[in-house]
Design a protein around this motif. Structure first.
Motif, short mmCIF file in Angstrom:
data_model
loop_
_atom_site.label_atom_id
_atom_site.label_comp_id
_atom_site.label_asym_id
_atom_site.label_seq_id
_atom_site.Cartn_x
_atom_site.Cartn_y
_atom_site.Cartn_z
N GLU A 110 -32.04 4.46 -14.45
CA GLU A 110 -30.33 3.89 -15.03
C GLU A 110 -29.65 4.34 -16.37
OE1 GLU A 110 -30.85 -0.73 -14.98
OE2 GLU A 110 -29.17 -0.38 -16.90
N ASN A 122 -22.53 1.90 -18.07
CA ASN A 122 -23.28 2.83 -17.10
C ASN A 122 -23.36 1.49 -16.05
OD1 ASN A 122 -24.75 4.16 -15.45
ND2 ASN A 122 -26.61 2.31 -15.75
N GLN A 123 -23.43 -0.15 -16.78
CA GLN A 123 -22.76 -0.89 -15.40
C GLN A 123 -23.73 -1.28 -14.91
OE1 GLN A 123 -20.41 -3.32 -16.79
NE2 GLN A 123 -18.43 -1.50 -17.16
N GLY A 124 -24.82 -0.92 -15.04
CA GLY A 124 -26.13 -0.99 -14.12
C GLY A 124 -26.34 -0.16 -12.79
N LYS A 125 -25.21 1.10 -12.91
CA LYS A 125 -25.50 2.13 -12.21
C LYS A 125 -26.57 3.31 -12.21
CE LYS A 125 -22.47 5.43 -12.91
NZ LYS A 125 -20.89 5.81 -13.01
N LEU A 126 -27.54 3.57 -10.86
CA LEU A 126 -28.54 4.06 -10.60
C LEU A 126 -28.88 5.79 -10.41
CD1 LEU A 126 -30.95 1.64 -8.40
CD2 LEU A 126 -30.59 2.12 -11.47
N PHE A 168 -22.94 -3.30 -5.66
CA PHE A 168 -22.68 -2.03 -5.53
C PHE A 168 -22.77 -1.10 -4.14
CE2 PHE A 168 -24.57 -1.11 -9.74
CZ PHE A 168 -25.34 -2.04 -10.22
N TYR A 196 -23.28 2.76 -2.22
CA TYR A 196 -23.40 3.99 -2.19
C TYR A 196 -23.26 4.26 -0.39
CZ TYR A 196 -25.78 3.50 -6.56
OH TYR A 196 -26.23 2.69 -8.20
N PHE A 218 -22.96 7.16 -5.75
CA PHE A 218 -22.29 5.78 -6.38
C PHE A 218 -20.78 6.23 -5.49
CE2 PHE A 218 -21.31 2.64 -8.86
CZ PHE A 218 -20.16 2.55 -9.62
N ASN A 271 -19.22 -0.44 -8.43
CA ASN A 271 -19.04 -1.59 -7.90
C ASN A 271 -18.39 -2.95 -8.83
OD1 ASN A 271 -19.17 -0.58 -10.23
ND2 ASN A 271 -21.70 -1.23 -11.35
N LEU A 290 -15.27 -2.88 -11.50
CA LEU A 290 -16.57 -1.88 -12.40
C LEU A 290 -16.29 -1.11 -13.31
CD1 LEU A 290 -19.77 -4.03 -12.38
CD2 LEU A 290 -17.56 -4.76 -14.39
N GLN A 291 -16.52 0.21 -11.53
CA GLN A 291 -16.60 1.00 -11.62
C GLN A 291 -16.31 1.77 -10.50
OE1 GLN A 291 -20.10 2.90 -13.81
NE2 GLN A 291 -19.35 3.38 -14.71
N GLY A 342 -24.50 -8.11 -14.33
CA GLY A 342 -23.77 -6.62 -14.39
C GLY A 342 -24.68 -5.94 -15.49
N GLY A 343 -24.09 -4.94 -16.52
CA GLY A 343 -24.99 -4.04 -16.94
C GLY A 343 -26.46 -3.67 -16.79
N SER A 344 -27.47 -3.89 -18.00
CA SER A 344 -28.58 -2.68 -17.41
C SER A 344 -28.76 -4.16 -17.51
CB SER A 344 -29.21 -2.37 -18.81
OG SER A 344 -29.89 -3.11 -19.77
N LEU A 397 -32.24 -3.92 -8.86
CA LEU A 397 -30.50 -4.07 -6.88
C LEU A 397 -31.81 -3.42 -5.96
CD1 LEU A 397 -28.85 -2.33 -9.19
CD2 LEU A 397 -28.13 -0.56 -7.39
#
Lengths: 112, 115
Positions: A90, A96-100, B33, B35, B45, B48, B55-56, B98-100, B104
């Motif tokens: 991450e 980043n919103q938690g994206k891996l 998410f 993928y 990705f 999400n 979100l993105q 959400g966030g870090s 997952l």
């Protein structure tokens, strides 16, 4: 962009032996997850680390954000450990919103 | 390990057809998410959500996919006009916040073959 370099791409071990997988990051990562893809294709969670080390049975993982790497150690390998292992990191940015970001995978084969 | 449910496991579509995949996230997980994993094990990705809100998403998703996570219904990802290059495993994952800082959990995926 941010990259995750995973090595080795393939590894063959005899039962009872051990080795380590490694992921290097091109930038500072906030956290790392390790997965194993089983025979059904499912991604099984092994570890989530934001720092330091974690151990679970015969598996141990470490993550050093400053040095930009993570490792997964396997000891006393068993046949059921065979599969493809992925690290996923991450990025350490607020948007980043938690994206891996995934590594390329290590195909591990355990031989009797 | 994971209770993320994806359907269907496999789908075969002709070029130009729509392809729709569904995902039920783990109970209590508001973040979802999607993928795409290709035959070389490379993950991309796609998009999400947090609850119903995007979100993105990447450009490809915005232009060619339709995705939603309605309340009290499965999330869905639909390719509006399938192309050969869309053949891949589509993975849905959910997390607690959400966030870090959040693990997952992935479903088993929906494998799309475009012929």
């Amino acid at each position: 962009g941010d990259q995750v370099e995973q090595s080795p791409s393939a590894l063959s071990l005899h039962e009872g032996t051990g080795s380590a997988l490694r992921c290097n990051f091109t930038t500072t990562m906030r956290a790392v997850q390790w997965f194993r893809k089983n025979s059904r294709g499912s991604l099984i969670n092994l570890f989530y680390l934001a720092s330091g080390t974690k151990e679970n049975g015969r598996l141990k993982s470490a993550f050093d954000s400053k040095e930009r790497y993570s490792t997964l150690h396997i000891r006393d390998a068993q046949l059921e450990d065979s599969g493809t292992y992925f690290c996923a990191a991450e990025a350490g940015v607020n948007y980043n919103q938690g994206k891996l970001i995934f590594g390329q995978g290590t195909k591990l084969s355990i031989k009797p | 390990n994971s209770k993320v449910i994806q359907t269907p496991r496999y789908l075969v579509k002709g070029q130009g057809q729509k392809a729709k995949m569904r995902c039920i996230p783990e109970k209590g997980h508001p973040v979802v998410f999607w993928y795409q994993q290709n035959k070389n094990n490379e993950f991309k990705f796609l998009i999400n959500f947090q609850n119903q809100e995007v979100l993105q998403q990447i450009d490809m998703t915005e232009k060619r996919f339709s995705a939603e996570c309605p309340s009290n219904s499965p999330c869905s990802l639909e390719i509006q006009s399938s192309e050969a290059g869309d053949s891949a495993l589509y993975l849905c994952a959910s997390s607690l916040t959400g966030g870090s800082g959040n693990t997952l959990y992935f479903g088993e995926g929906s494998r799309l073959i475009v012929v």
